[in-house]
Enzyme design. Structure first.
Site, short mmCIF file in Angstrom:
data_model
loop_
_atom_site.label_atom_id
_atom_site.label_comp_id
_atom_site.label_asym_id
_atom_site.label_seq_id
_atom_site.Cartn_x
_atom_site.Cartn_y
_atom_site.Cartn_z
N CYS A 13 29.72 69.57 22.72
CA CYS A 13 30.46 70.48 21.85
C CYS A 13 31.93 70.06 21.77
O CYS A 13 32.39 69.21 22.52
CB CYS A 13 30.35 71.92 22.36
SG CYS A 13 31.22 72.18 23.91
N CYS A 16 33.90 70.33 25.05
CA CYS A 16 33.53 69.28 26.00
C CYS A 16 34.18 67.95 25.62
O CYS A 16 34.68 67.22 26.47
CB CYS A 16 32.01 69.14 26.06
SG CYS A 16 31.16 70.65 26.55
#
Length: 79
Positions: A13, A16
């Site tokens: 994501c 991240c």
């Protein structure tokens, strides 16, 4: 000084990816060299016991989970 091993655990994501980039930026600012690995394999992540992503491990020790650390925060863990 031993070479650091840094692992960023994430699902891929945006948060991240941001943490991964912040780790790279922190190392650059500190003129440090480390093995940086970005792990998105959920099986490997579950094996670490991490419950919140993104997570950051330094030398195989989880130092942060569930938050996107800023470059300054990352440097605190690497310093």
């Amino acid at each position: 000084m031993e070479k650091l091993t840094i692992k960023v655990y994430g699902s891929g994501c945006k948060g991240c990816q941001t943490l991964h980039q912040n780790v790279i930026d922190a190392l650059a600012e500190m003129n440090s060299v480390a093995d940086v690995e970005y792990i998105t394999d959920m099986q490997k992540i579950m094996e670490t016991g991490v419950m919140s992503l993104p997570a950051l491990a330094v030398n195989d020790r989880i130092v942060s989970a569930g938050k996107v650390l800023s470059v300054a925060d990352v440097k605190k863990y690497l310093g």
